[in-house]
Write a protein that holds these residues in place. Structure first.
Motif, PDB file in Angstrom:
ATOM      1  N   ALA A  78       0.840  -1.201   0.000  1.00  0.00           N
ATOM      2  CA  ALA A  78       0.000   0.000   0.000  1.00  0.00           C
ATOM      3  C   ALA A  78       0.870   1.243   0.000  1.00  0.00           C
ATOM      4  CB  ALA A  78      -0.935  -0.011   1.206  1.00  0.00           C
ATOM      5  N   ARG A  79       1.940   1.235   0.785  1.00  0.00           N
ATOM      6  CA  ARG A  79       2.856   2.377   0.819  1.00  0.00           C
ATOM      7  C   ARG A  79       3.537   2.560  -0.539  1.00  0.00           C
ATOM      8  NH1 ARG A  79       5.350   1.074   5.270  1.00  0.00           N
ATOM      9  NH2 ARG A  79       6.802  -0.300   4.209  1.00  0.00           N
ATOM     10  N   ASP A  80       3.964   1.455  -1.171  1.00  0.00           N
ATOM     11  CA  ASP A  80       4.599   1.551  -2.483  1.00  0.00           C
ATOM     12  C   ASP A  80       3.628   2.062  -3.541  1.00  0.00           C
ATOM     13  OD1 ASP A  80       6.885   0.606  -1.316  1.00  0.00           O
ATOM     14  OD2 ASP A  80       6.688  -1.438  -2.116  1.00  0.00           O
ATOM     15  N   ILE A  81       2.396   1.618  -3.477  1.00  0.00           N
ATOM     16  CA  ILE A  81       1.394   2.065  -4.448  1.00  0.00           C
ATOM     17  C   ILE A  81       1.107   3.546  -4.270  1.00  0.00           C
ATOM     18  CG2 ILE A  81      -1.050   1.869  -5.082  1.00  0.00           C
ATOM     19  CD1 ILE A  81      -0.756  -1.158  -4.572  1.00  0.00           C
ATOM     20  N   GLY A  88       4.047   5.518  -5.494  1.00  0.00           N
ATOM     21  CA  GLY A  88       4.086   5.494  -6.952  1.00  0.00           C
ATOM     22  C   GLY A  88       3.063   6.422  -7.566  1.00  0.00           C
ATOM     23  N   ILE A  89       1.873   6.445  -7.000  1.00  0.00           N
ATOM     24  CA  ILE A  89       0.821   7.336  -7.518  1.00  0.00           C
ATOM     25  C   ILE A  89       1.204   8.791  -7.291  1.00  0.00           C
ATOM     26  CG2 ILE A  89      -1.553   8.099  -7.136  1.00  0.00           C
ATOM     27  CD1 ILE A  89      -2.254   5.151  -6.644  1.00  0.00           C
ATOM     28  N   THR A  90       1.700   9.116  -6.101  1.00  0.00           N
ATOM     29  CA  THR A  90       2.057  10.511  -5.827  1.00  0.00           C
ATOM     30  C   THR A  90       3.242  10.962  -6.667  1.00  0.00           C
ATOM     31  OG1 THR A  90       3.356   9.804  -3.924  1.00  0.00           O
ATOM     32  CG2 THR A  90       1.111  10.558  -3.506  1.00  0.00           C
ATOM     33  N   SER A  91       4.225  10.074  -6.880  1.00  0.00           N
ATOM     34  CA  SER A  91       5.368  10.482  -7.702  1.00  0.00           C
ATOM     35  C   SER A  91       4.968  10.636  -9.167  1.00  0.00           C
ATOM     36  CB  SER A  91       6.522   9.489  -7.559  1.00  0.00           C
ATOM     37  OG  SER A  91       6.148   8.231  -8.072  1.00  0.00           O
ATOM     38  N   SER A  92       4.098   9.773  -9.678  1.00  0.00           N
ATOM     39  CA  SER A  92       3.653   9.938 -11.064  1.00  0.00           C
ATOM     40  C   SER A  92       2.786  11.185 -11.204  1.00  0.00           C
ATOM     41  CB  SER A  92       2.893   8.701 -11.546  1.00  0.00           C
ATOM     42  OG  SER A  92       1.703   8.538 -10.816  1.00  0.00           O
ATOM     43  N   PHE A  93       1.986  11.499 -10.192  1.00  0.00           N
ATOM     44  CA  PHE A  93       1.197  12.719 -10.218  1.00  0.00           C
ATOM     45  C   PHE A  93       2.114  13.940 -10.190  1.00  0.00           C
ATOM     46  CE2 PHE A  93      -1.166  16.100  -7.980  1.00  0.00           C
ATOM     47  CZ  PHE A  93      -2.184  16.293  -8.916  1.00  0.00           C
TER      48      PHE A  93
END
Length: 184
Positions: free
Chosen positions: A148-151, A154-159
């Protein structure tokens, strides 16, 4: 010394209790639809009921005490109570996995004891599928926070990358004309 003694007690006592129930039930073992089962009426389900009640009570007590301690320490540190929310979520996932495994089994056992369990193919199938998956559900609960932390990261960095690239595209506007570029 005291800690190792307690660890040994917490390791040995459940094994002794489990062996006592297993040996006490030997005369009652019988074949059921899916597995060998204790065919005695009602009493073999009592340890499962006690385990479900104890797991729920222990997780609730753990969350409550942790939240109280964190709230007390937050008044001195000025911090927020974030860890207790994480602990509460994790313990809820554990209890859900526990219920997912054992409640259909317990329901089936009561139906088999009353003589109506053989008519419920769906319940037999769900119990036969979910009980062996208890280790899978426990591993899912254990590794879920990491994934969950990795997901989320990943979402915040891609955003963040998308926002930065959008800003950089909008900043590539032609520079204003200079006096030299306006002369013929």
């Amino acid at each position: 010394m005291r800690r190792t003694y307690l660890a040994h007690i917490l390791f040995v006592v459940p094994i002794v209790i489990g062996l006592a129930f297993a040996f006490a039930g030997i005369p009652f073992y019988d074949n059921t639809v899916v597995w060998c089962n204790n065919s005695a009426k009602w009493w073999p389900e009592i340890p499962v009921i006690i385990a479900i009640i104890l797991a729920t009570a222990i997780m609730g007590s753990l969350c409550c005490r942790f939240y109280q301690n964190e709230r007390r320490s937050a008044q001195y540190t000025g911090g927020e109570t974030r860890l207790s929310a994480m602990l509460f979520k994790q313990s809820c996932w554990f209890v859900v996995a526990f219920y997912l495994t054992w409640v259909p089994y317990l329901t089936l056992q009561y139906m088999l004891s009353s003589g109506t369990g053989y008519d419920s193919y769906g319940l037999i199938l769900s119990s036969a599928t979910l009980v062996p998956l208890q280790g899978f559900w426990n591993s899912f609960v254990y590794i879920r926070p990491r994934y969950a932390r990795d997901i989320v990261s990943g979402i915040t960095s891609s955003f963040a990358r998308a926002t930065l690239s959008q800003r950089s595209k909008s900043s590539h506007v032609a520079p204003p004309p200079t006096c030299a570029s306006l002369q013929p």
